[in-house]
Design a protein around this motif. Sequence first.
Motif, mmCIF file in Angstrom:
data_model
loop_
_atom_site.group_PDB
_atom_site.id
_atom_site.type_symbol
_atom_site.label_atom_id
_atom_site.label_comp_id
_atom_site.label_asym_id
_atom_site.label_seq_id
_atom_site.Cartn_x
_atom_site.Cartn_y
_atom_site.Cartn_z
ATOM 1 N N ILE A 43 46.463 32.840 34.392
ATOM 2 C CA ILE A 43 45.390 33.777 34.762
ATOM 3 C C ILE A 43 45.963 35.177 34.964
ATOM 4 C CG2 ILE A 43 43.740 34.323 36.602
ATOM 5 C CD1 ILE A 43 43.299 31.303 36.938
ATOM 6 N N GLY A 44 47.177 35.243 35.534
ATOM 7 C CA GLY A 44 47.811 36.549 35.718
ATOM 8 C C GLY A 44 48.080 37.241 34.399
ATOM 9 N N THR B 213 44.691 38.373 32.900
ATOM 10 C CA THR B 213 44.126 39.527 33.598
ATOM 11 C C THR B 213 44.893 40.799 33.270
ATOM 12 O OG1 THR B 213 43.553 38.030 35.387
ATOM 13 C CG2 THR B 213 43.442 40.379 35.875
ATOM 14 N N SER B 214 46.229 40.679 33.159
ATOM 15 C CA SER B 214 47.039 41.870 32.905
ATOM 16 C C SER B 214 46.663 42.518 31.584
ATOM 17 C CB SER B 214 48.521 41.490 32.917
ATOM 18 O OG SER B 214 48.864 40.793 31.744
ATOM 19 N N SER C 24 42.960 44.016 31.644
ATOM 20 C CA SER C 24 42.798 45.326 32.285
ATOM 21 C C SER C 24 43.396 46.416 31.393
ATOM 22 C CB SER C 24 43.454 45.326 33.667
ATOM 23 O OG SER C 24 44.835 45.088 33.536
ATOM 24 N N ILE D 76 49.826 37.138 40.071
ATOM 25 C CA ILE D 76 49.173 38.309 40.666
ATOM 26 C C ILE D 76 50.051 39.544 40.462
ATOM 27 C CG2 ILE D 76 48.487 39.323 42.881
ATOM 28 C CD1 ILE D 76 47.587 36.520 43.751
ATOM 29 N N ALA E 223 49.587 40.719 36.879
ATOM 30 C CA ALA E 223 48.262 41.334 36.718
ATOM 31 C C ALA E 223 48.223 42.719 37.351
ATOM 32 C CB ALA E 223 47.200 40.427 37.339
ATOM 33 N N THR E 224 48.769 42.839 38.575
ATOM 34 C CA THR E 224 48.742 44.129 39.271
ATOM 35 C C THR E 224 49.566 45.170 38.520
ATOM 36 O OG1 THR E 224 48.602 42.907 41.327
ATOM 37 C CG2 THR E 224 49.154 45.236 41.498
ATOM 38 N N ALA F 90 47.610 46.418 35.620
ATOM 39 C CA ALA F 90 46.403 47.117 36.050
ATOM 40 C C ALA F 90 46.741 48.518 36.524
ATOM 41 C CB ALA F 90 45.717 46.320 37.163
ATOM 42 N N ASP G 166 36.162 49.561 36.488
ATOM 43 C CA ASP G 166 36.128 48.348 35.660
ATOM 44 C C ASP G 166 37.453 47.598 35.727
ATOM 45 O OD1 ASP G 166 33.550 48.941 34.753
ATOM 46 O OD2 ASP G 166 34.371 50.397 33.359
ATOM 47 N N ILE G 167 38.571 48.359 35.767
ATOM 48 C CA ILE G 167 39.877 47.702 35.831
ATOM 49 C C ILE G 167 40.022 46.963 37.150
ATOM 50 C CG2 ILE G 167 42.366 48.150 35.928
ATOM 51 C CD1 ILE G 167 41.801 50.544 34.016
ATOM 52 N N ASN G 168 39.587 47.615 38.229
ATOM 53 C CA ASN G 168 39.685 46.959 39.533
ATOM 54 C C ASN G 168 38.851 45.687 39.601
ATOM 55 O OD1 ASN G 168 41.578 48.394 40.957
ATOM 56 N ND2 ASN G 168 40.126 50.002 41.541
ATOM 57 N N ALA H 252 38.130 43.653 37.016
ATOM 58 C CA ALA H 252 38.867 42.613 36.282
ATOM 59 C C ALA H 252 40.056 42.116 37.105
ATOM 60 C CB ALA H 252 39.349 43.158 34.932
ATOM 61 N N LEU H 253 40.753 43.065 37.763
ATOM 62 C CA LEU H 253 41.910 42.693 38.583
ATOM 63 C C LEU H 253 41.486 41.777 39.732
ATOM 64 C CD1 LEU H 253 44.893 43.050 39.267
ATOM 65 C CD2 LEU H 253 44.311 45.075 40.562
ATOM 66 N N LEU H 254 40.371 42.157 40.383
ATOM 67 C CA LEU H 254 39.897 41.344 41.512
ATOM 68 C C LEU H 254 39.530 39.936 41.052
ATOM 69 C CD1 LEU H 254 37.731 43.469 43.943
ATOM 70 C CD2 LEU H 254 39.462 41.768 44.500
ATOM 71 N N LEU H 255 38.789 39.854 39.918
ATOM 72 C CA LEU H 255 38.403 38.548 39.374
ATOM 73 C C LEU H 255 39.632 37.684 39.121
ATOM 74 C CD1 LEU H 255 36.132 36.789 37.864
ATOM 75 C CD2 LEU H 255 37.049 37.829 35.797
ATOM 76 N N GLY H 256 40.609 38.261 38.412
ATOM 77 C CA GLY H 256 41.807 37.486 38.085
ATOM 78 C C GLY H 256 42.588 37.096 39.328
#
Lengths: 74, 74, 74, 74, 74, 74, 74, 74, 74, 74, 74, 74, 74, 74
Positions: free
Chosen positions: B23-24, B27-28, B31, C23, C26-27, C30, C43-45, C47-51
């Motif tokens: 999932i990470g 998501t990366s 975004s 995480i 993903a961060t 993002a 929008d990026i935030n 998607a980041l929150l969802l993931g």
Amino acid sequence: MTGLIAVGAGLAVLTGVGAGIGIGIATSKASEAIARQPEAKGDINKALLLGCALAEATAIYGFVIAVLIILFLK
Amino acid sequence: MTGLIAVGAGLAVLTGVGAGIGIGIATSKASEAIARQPEAKGDINKALLLGCALAEATAIYGFVIAVLIILFLK
Amino acid sequence: MTGLIAVGAGLAVLTGVGAGIGIGIATSKASEAIARQPEAKGDINKALLLGCALAEATAIYGFVIAVLIILFLK
Amino acid sequence: MTGLIAVGAGLAVLTGVGAGIGIGIATSKASEAIARQPEAKGDINKALLLGCALAEATAIYGFVIAVLIILFLK
Amino acid sequence: MTGLIAVGAGLAVLTGVGAGIGIGIATSKASEAIARQPEAKGDINKALLLGCALAEATAIYGFVIAVLIILFLK
Amino acid sequence: MTGLIAVGAGLAVLTGVGAGIGIGIATSKASEAIARQPEAKGDINKALLLGCALAEATAIYGFVIAVLIILFLK
Amino acid sequence: MTGLIAVGAGLAVLTGVGAGIGIGIATSKASEAIARQPEAKGDINKALLLGCALAEATAIYGFVIAVLIILFLK
Amino acid sequence: MTGLIAVGAGLAVLTGVGAGIGIGIATSKASEAIARQPEAKGDINKALLLGCALAEATAIYGFVIAVLIILFLK
Amino acid sequence: MTGLIAVGAGLAVLTGVGAGIGIGIATSKASEAIARQPEAKGDINKALLLGCALAEATAIYGFVIAVLIILFLK
Amino acid sequence: MTGLIAVGAGLAVLTGVGAGIGIGIATSKASEAIARQPEAKGDINKALLLGCALAEATAIYGFVIAVLIILFLK
Amino acid sequence: MTGLIAVGAGLAVLTGVGAGIGIGIATSKASEAIARQPEAKGDINKALLLGCALAEATAIYGFVIAVLIILFLK
Amino acid sequence: MTGLIAVGAGLAVLTGVGAGIGIGIATSKASEAIARQPEAKGDINKALLLGCALAEATAIYGFVIAVLIILFLK
Amino acid sequence: MTGLIAVGAGLAVLTGVGAGIGIGIATSKASEAIARQPEAKGDINKALLLGCALAEATAIYGFVIAVLIILFLK
Amino acid sequence: MTGLIAVGAGLAVLTGVGAGIGIGIATSKASEAIARQPEAKGDINKALLLGCALAEATAIYGFVIAVLIILFLK
């Protein structure tokens, strides 16, 4: 030996690790591809669905074996 | 052998490691894709949701087997 | 066998390793995406929150199983 | 079996390995992003804080389980 | 079983491996970012400090658990 | 069980593996950054020192725990 | 149990694996940096020395613990 | 327990794995750097020698501990 | 316990794995460097020889320890 | 304990894994280098031979130790 | 102990894993090199043959030791 | 000990893992090379066949040893 | 020892892991190659089929050994 | 020994990990290829289907062996 049966079921369902990583890789490139060529999103989604369904199937094999181990070998 | 049952349940829920990494990764790139093509965010979010739901499912298989092990094999 | 129960609980909560790495990946992308397209930060935030929420969930599954092991199998 | 309880607590707190690597990856790309787009530093820091807090949480789950193992299973 | 307690404490402090690698990755990219945009060094250092502090925290969790294991379970 | 105490101390000091790799990565990019922007060497060295000190700290935690294990659990 | 003491000392000195790889990575990029900016070789060598000394230190921690294990736990 | 002493000595000398890989990485980039900037070969060779000597030292620590284990713990 | 002595000797000689991979990496980049700058082949070969000799040395440490284990601990 | 002797010989010959991968990496880049600079093929082949011979040597160390284990420790 | 002999033979032949991956890497780059410079195919094939023969040799060492284990230690 | 013989045969045939990955890597680059230079497909296919045959051979070694273990050590 | 026979059969069929990853890598690059040079799809498909058949063969070796273990060693 | 049979079945179905990752890699590049060359989607989908079917087959081998282990060795 109920304990080792639990270990066996736990090992079996670990098959999902591969599917989890694989689906993540597939989704990552598919969303990148949609951004590059938005009008091809239908075809990309079809390929993504095909791949994810087949990858998910490997996780389900592990789940089924884990359930079989718990029910039949108890 | 209650101890090995605990080990089995612990192994089973480890299936979530794959989903967490997958999932990470998804998501990366999603975004990144939104930043490149903001007007395609709807389609990207759909692909992301599809992939994340399927990956999350593999983690849930592990969770279900872990609960089954604790309840049924105790 | 209280000792093996502790090992099982320790294994179960290790599920968070995947979420921690996921995480982080993903961060990282993002924040790169926000730097590239600051006006798409909303929008990026999302998607980041969802993931991150879905990845965090896999860590919580491990935490819940670890607590269950300590409470129910003791 | 006090010894295996110590091993279990040691395993549990190892969950922090994922968080340590994940936070490092997130910070590395965030500082790169700030260098590329210094005026977006507020938004980048928010995303970084969100991700680091969620990743740190997985380490805290492991810490809590390790403390629970030492206190409750001794 | 004093021996296994020592093994448990040794495992617990290994949590620092993740923090060591993570801080190294973060520092590497931060020094690269300072070279690219020297006037943003204040903001980059803040992000670096935030990330390193959180990553170091995971190593400290492991250290604390290792000390607890040595003191309480001996 | 003096033997397992030795194994525990050996495991504990292995924490330095992460610090060794992390410091190496940080130094590699810092020397690259100095080559790219020699006039920013002061700021780069400060960031490098901060990161290396924090990474070295994780190795020292492992060293301290190893010494504690040898002295207190013998 | 002299045998396990030998295993513990062997494990402890393995800490040098991280330092060996880390110093290699640092040296590789430093020599690349010198080739790119030969007049900055003084500053690059200082950063390289700082990083290598700190990484070597982690290997020495392992060496010291291994010697302590052989002398004190025999 | 002569057997476990042999295993311990075997583990100790494995420290050389890190040095072997690290020296290889350092040499690979150094020869690339010489090809790019042949007139800086003196400075590159100095950095290479410094790094290789420090990395080789970690392998020698392992060798010394292995010899100590064979001589002192037999 | 002749069996464990054989295992120890087998472990010791495994040190050559790192040297094998390291020499391969060094040779790969050196042949690339010769292709890029054929007139610097002398200097590249010197650096390659220096690195390979030091890496080979780590494999020889493992070989020597393996022979010592077979001869002295039998 | 003939069985463990067989395991030790099997472990010893595994040293060839590193040589196998290393020679493969060296050959891959050498053939690429020949394609880029065909007139330097003599020098590239010399470097390749030097590296492969040294890497092969590590595999032969493992082979020799495996034969010694089978003959001397039987 | 016929069982452990079988395990030892199985371990020994695993040496082929490195050769399998190494030959694959070498072939992949060689076919790429032929596509880039078709008129140099003779020289590329010679380098490929040299490397593959040496890598295959490591697999054969493992095979020979496995056969020796089965025949001599039975 | 029929059980350990089965484990040994299972280990032996695992040699195919390296061949499976290696052949996949070789095929991937070969198909890329054919797309880049379609008129060189004959030469690329020859190199691919050579590499795949040698890699497949390592898998066959494992298969042969597994059959030998089942037939001769039963 | 029926249990260890099951473990051996499970290990044997794991050979398919390499084939699964290898076929995936080969297919990924082949589909990329078809997109780059659609008129060469016949030749690319031939190379893909050759590689996949050989990789699949390694999985079948594992399957055959697993069946042999179940039938002959029961 | 019903417990080890469960462990064997769990190991066998883990073969799906390779297929899960492999299918994910194949799908990721195929969706990227469709985005680059949408009119070749038919040919890309054929290659994707071929590869996924063969990779899925390796997962099915593991599933079949796991079922055989549960039914025949119980």
